[in-house]
Motif scaffolding. Structure first.
Motif, PDB file in Angstrom:
ATOM      1  N   LEU A   1      44.137  42.795  35.530  1.00 41.50           N
ATOM      2  CA  LEU A   1      42.760  42.204  35.767  1.00 41.50           C
ATOM      3  C   LEU A   1      41.300  42.904  35.556  1.00 41.50           C
ATOM      4  CD1 LEU A   1      43.588  41.999  38.977  1.00 41.50           C
ATOM      5  CD2 LEU A   1      42.993  40.155  38.108  1.00 41.50           C
ATOM      6  N   ASP A   2      41.447  45.053  35.145  1.00 36.10           N
ATOM      7  CA  ASP A   2      40.603  45.225  34.578  1.00 36.10           C
ATOM      8  C   ASP A   2      40.739  44.993  33.240  1.00 36.10           C
ATOM      9  OD1 ASP A   2      40.110  46.286  37.509  1.00 36.10           O
ATOM     10  OD2 ASP A   2      41.371  48.117  36.879  1.00 36.10           O
ATOM     11  N   ARG A   3      41.415  43.967  32.180  1.00 33.05           N
ATOM     12  CA  ARG A   3      40.976  44.138  30.455  1.00 33.05           C
ATOM     13  C   ARG A   3      40.358  42.513  30.573  1.00 33.05           C
ATOM     14  NH1 ARG A   3      41.143  48.942  31.756  1.00 33.05           N
ATOM     15  NH2 ARG A   3      42.222  50.298  31.069  1.00 33.05           N
ATOM     16  N   SER A   4      40.977  42.176  31.166  1.00 34.71           N
ATOM     17  CA  SER A   4      40.920  40.836  31.702  1.00 34.71           C
ATOM     18  C   SER A   4      38.713  40.613  30.710  1.00 34.71           C
ATOM     19  CB  SER A   4      40.871  39.571  32.785  1.00 34.71           C
ATOM     20  OG  SER A   4      40.598  38.394  32.677  1.00 34.71           O
ATOM     21  N   GLY A   5      38.986  38.890  29.842  1.00 35.67           N
ATOM     22  CA  GLY A   5      37.489  38.783  29.745  1.00 35.67           C
ATOM     23  C   GLY A   5      37.657  37.600  30.660  1.00 35.67           C
ATOM     24  N   ASP A   6      38.088  37.419  31.429  1.00 36.37           N
ATOM     25  CA  ASP A   6      37.010  37.098  32.675  1.00 36.37           C
ATOM     26  C   ASP A   6      37.089  37.509  34.606  1.00 36.37           C
ATOM     27  OD1 ASP A   6      37.175  34.270  31.050  1.00 36.37           O
ATOM     28  OD2 ASP A   6      39.594  34.105  31.168  1.00 36.37           O
ATOM     29  N   ILE A   7      35.878  37.070  34.845  1.00 38.12           N
ATOM     30  CA  ILE A   7      36.069  37.809  35.981  1.00 38.12           C
ATOM     31  C   ILE A   7      36.708  36.607  37.140  1.00 38.12           C
ATOM     32  CG2 ILE A   7      34.552  37.576  37.567  1.00 38.12           C
ATOM     33  CD1 ILE A   7      31.670  37.318  35.878  1.00 38.12           C
ATOM     34  N   ILE A   8      37.168  37.265  37.432  1.00 36.93           N
ATOM     35  CA  ILE A   8      38.306  36.870  38.525  1.00 36.93           C
ATOM     36  C   ILE A   8      37.974  37.088  39.611  1.00 36.93           C
ATOM     37  CG2 ILE A   8      40.634  37.021  38.842  1.00 36.93           C
ATOM     38  CD1 ILE A   8      41.536  37.853  36.169  1.00 36.93           C
ATOM     39  N   MET A   9      38.044  36.154  40.815  1.00 35.18           N
ATOM     40  CA  MET A   9      37.565  36.630  42.231  1.00 35.18           C
ATOM     41  C   MET A   9      38.318  35.901  43.189  1.00 35.18           C
ATOM     42  SD  MET A   9      33.589  35.510  42.710  1.00 35.18           S
ATOM     43  CE  MET A   9      32.369  36.391  41.161  1.00 35.18           C
ATOM     44  N   GLN A  10      39.073  36.523  44.292  1.00 34.03           N
ATOM     45  CA  GLN A  10      39.638  36.607  45.397  1.00 34.03           C
ATOM     46  C   GLN A  10      38.964  36.231  46.531  1.00 34.03           C
ATOM     47  OE1 GLN A  10      42.560  38.808  47.085  1.00 34.03           O
ATOM     48  NE2 GLN A  10      43.669  37.373  47.982  1.00 34.03           N
TER      49      GLN A  10
ATOM     50  N   ASP B   1      36.474  30.949  54.241  1.00 28.16           N
ATOM     51  CA  ASP B   1      35.121  30.598  53.931  1.00 28.16           C
ATOM     52  C   ASP B   1      34.680  30.632  52.782  1.00 28.16           C
ATOM     53  OD1 ASP B   1      35.045  33.356  53.883  1.00 28.16           O
ATOM     54  OD2 ASP B   1      33.869  33.745  55.555  1.00 28.16           O
ATOM     55  N   GLY B   2      34.905  31.250  51.529  1.00 28.39           N
ATOM     56  CA  GLY B   2      34.370  31.633  50.127  1.00 28.39           C
ATOM     57  C   GLY B   2      33.527  32.476  50.389  1.00 28.39           C
ATOM     58  N   THR B   3      34.113  34.009  51.374  1.00 31.38           N
ATOM     59  CA  THR B   3      33.184  35.055  51.115  1.00 31.38           C
ATOM     60  C   THR B   3      33.824  35.738  50.473  1.00 31.38           C
ATOM     61  OG1 THR B   3      32.825  35.193  53.564  1.00 31.38           O
ATOM     62  CG2 THR B   3      32.802  37.415  52.416  1.00 31.38           C
ATOM     63  N   ILE B   4      33.699  36.478  49.229  1.00 29.64           N
ATOM     64  CA  ILE B   4      33.926  37.221  48.166  1.00 29.64           C
ATOM     65  C   ILE B   4      34.996  38.175  48.919  1.00 29.64           C
ATOM     66  CG2 ILE B   4      34.308  38.672  46.000  1.00 29.64           C
ATOM     67  CD1 ILE B   4      31.305  36.921  45.468  1.00 29.64           C
ATOM     68  N   ARG B   5      36.813  38.580  48.790  1.00 28.70           N
ATOM     69  CA  ARG B   5      37.247  39.432  48.947  1.00 28.70           C
ATOM     70  C   ARG B   5      37.691  40.511  47.718  1.00 28.70           C
ATOM     71  NH1 ARG B   5      42.744  38.042  51.763  1.00 28.70           N
ATOM     72  NH2 ARG B   5      44.481  40.119  52.035  1.00 28.70           N
TER      73      ARG B   5
ATOM     74  N   GLY C   1      26.588  41.230  34.733  1.00 28.75           N
ATOM     75  CA  GLY C   1      26.140  43.047  35.218  1.00 28.75           C
ATOM     76  C   GLY C   1      26.118  43.584  36.431  1.00 28.75           C
ATOM     77  N   SER C   2      27.311  43.275  37.347  1.00 31.60           N
ATOM     78  CA  SER C   2      27.137  43.538  38.072  1.00 31.60           C
ATOM     79  C   SER C   2      28.295  44.483  38.883  1.00 31.60           C
ATOM     80  CB  SER C   2      27.447  42.286  39.512  1.00 31.60           C
ATOM     81  OG  SER C   2      26.097  41.326  39.440  1.00 31.60           O
ATOM     82  N   GLU C   3      28.337  45.152  39.597  1.00 29.20           N
ATOM     83  CA  GLU C   3      29.122  46.246  40.201  1.00 29.20           C
ATOM     84  C   GLU C   3      30.638  45.434  41.159  1.00 29.20           C
ATOM     85  OE1 GLU C   3      30.160  48.974  39.493  1.00 29.20           O
ATOM     86  OE2 GLU C   3      28.459  48.718  37.822  1.00 29.20           O
ATOM     87  N   PRO C   4      31.184  45.301  41.111  1.00 27.75           N
ATOM     88  CA  PRO C   4      32.637  44.249  41.733  1.00 27.75           C
ATOM     89  C   PRO C   4      31.669  45.107  43.322  1.00 27.75           C
ATOM     90  CG  PRO C   4      33.660  45.493  40.276  1.00 27.75           C
ATOM     91  CD  PRO C   4      32.009  46.141  39.915  1.00 27.75           C
ATOM     92  N   GLU C   5      31.790  45.859  43.626  1.00 30.37           N
ATOM     93  CA  GLU C   5      31.269  46.542  45.195  1.00 30.37           C
ATOM     94  C   GLU C   5      30.240  45.735  45.854  1.00 30.37           C
ATOM     95  OE1 GLU C   5      31.341  49.205  42.932  1.00 30.37           O
ATOM     96  OE2 GLU C   5      33.937  49.188  42.623  1.00 30.37           O
ATOM     97  N   ASP C   6      29.387  45.879  45.119  1.00 28.47           N
ATOM     98  CA  ASP C   6      28.037  45.161  45.836  1.00 28.47           C
ATOM     99  C   ASP C   6      28.277  43.404  45.223  1.00 28.47           C
ATOM    100  OD1 ASP C   6      26.852  47.377  45.016  1.00 28.47           O
ATOM    101  OD2 ASP C   6      25.974  46.781  43.440  1.00 28.47           O
ATOM    102  N   LEU C   7      29.724  42.610  45.191  1.00 29.71           N
ATOM    103  CA  LEU C   7      30.008  41.426  45.343  1.00 29.71           C
ATOM    104  C   LEU C   7      30.962  40.580  46.901  1.00 29.71           C
ATOM    105  CD1 LEU C   7      30.077  40.534  42.149  1.00 29.71           C
ATOM    106  CD2 LEU C   7      28.073  39.780  43.060  1.00 29.71           C
ATOM    107  N   ILE C   8      31.732  42.304  46.963  1.00 28.77           N
ATOM    108  CA  ILE C   8      32.746  42.052  47.765  1.00 28.77           C
ATOM    109  C   ILE C   8      32.074  41.505  49.203  1.00 28.77           C
ATOM    110  CG2 ILE C   8      34.133  43.364  49.506  1.00 28.77           C
ATOM    111  CD1 ILE C   8      35.402  44.637  46.580  1.00 28.77           C
TER     112      ILE C   8
END
Length: 199
Positions: free
Chosen positions: A129-138, A142-146, A157-164
Motif C-alpha cells: 500500500l505504501d509503495r502503490s502509485g494509487d491513492i487507496i482508501m478504506q 457513511d463514506g467517512t475515511i477510515r 499533497g495531503s497527509e493521510p492522518e489529516d484525511l482520516i
C-alpha cells in the motif's frame, strides 16, 4: 531483552509455585475434597507459560498427587474402596487434567502462530500500500475515511492522518462526485464485487 527473559522466568516460577501450593492444599490433607483447586493455577500456567508450562504443571500435579495419595493423604483416600479403585480414580483425575491442559496449550500455540502470520501479511500489505502509485482508501458505510495510503502525500499533497475521519466528497471534483457516490452505493449493495472508479 535480558529484563524480559528475567520477567518471563519469574512469571513461570510464580505460576509453578501456585500449582505446587494449590496441589499441596488439595492433596496434603484429607478432611476437605479440594480436587478442583489445582485447576485454576494450571490454567493460568497454560495461558502464561504455554505448552512447556502445561507439561510442567501436569508433572508437578502428578508427582504431588501420587506421593500424597501413597502416604495416605488427600481426597482420593477418602473414597471408601480398595486401593485399586482409588488408583483408577486418581488416574482418571490426572487424565482429565491432561486432557484439559495440553489441548488448551496446543490451541493457544496455534492462535499465537496464526496471529504472527497475520502480522507478517499485514506488514507485507502495508508495504504494498505504501509503495502503490494509487491513492487507496478504506471508507466507513457513511463514506467517512477510515484509512488512506501514504501515496496520498505524493499524489494529492495531503497527509493521510489529516484525511482520516473526513468525507472524501470534499476532495473530489464536482464533475466526478456523482460517479463516486454511485460506485460507493454499488459497493455497499454488492460487497463481494470489485468496483473501480477513477476521477
Amino acid at each position: 531483552v535480558a529484563a524480559t527473559d528475567r520477567r518471563d522466568w519469574i512469571e513461570a516460577a510464580t505460576c509453578f509455585a501456585g500449582v505446587i501450593v494449590a496441589t499441596l492444599a488439595a492433596f496434603a490433607q484429607s478432611s476437605v475434597p479440594l480436587l478442583f483447586l489445582p485447576s485454576l493455577p494450571i490454567v493460568v500456567t497454560v495461558f502464561r507459560v504455554g505448552r512447556l508450562g502445561a507439561a510442567t504443571a501436569v508433572v508437578l500435579l502428578t508427582v504431588i498427587a501420587i506421593g500424597c495419595t501413597v502416604m495416605g493423604y488427600g481426597p482420593i483416600n477418602g473414597i471408601y474402596a480398595d486401593q485399586g479403585v482409588q488408583a483408577q480414580f486418581l488416574q482418571m483425575y490426572l487424565a482429565c487434567v491432561v486432557l484439559t491442559a495440553l489441548p488448551t496449550a496446543a490451541e493457544l500455540r496455534h492462535r499465537k502462530t496464526t496471529f504472527a502470520e497475520l502480522q507478517k501479511s499485514s506488514t507485507v500489505a502495508r508495504l504494498v500500500l505504501d509503495r502503490s502509485g494509487d491513492i487507496i482508501m478504506q471508507l466507513e458505510i457513511d463514506g467517512t475515511i477510515r484509512f488512506v495510503s501514504t501515496s496520498v502525500r505524493a499524489i494529492a499533497g495531503s497527509e493521510p492522518e489529516d484525511l482520516i475521519g473526513q468525507r472524501p466528497h470534499e476532495k473530489i471534483h464536482a464533475d466526478d462526485i456523482e460517479q463516486v457516490i454511485r460506485v460507493h452505493r454499488q459497493a455497499l449493495a454488492n460487497p463481494d464485487d470489485t468496483l473501480i472508479v477513477e476521477y
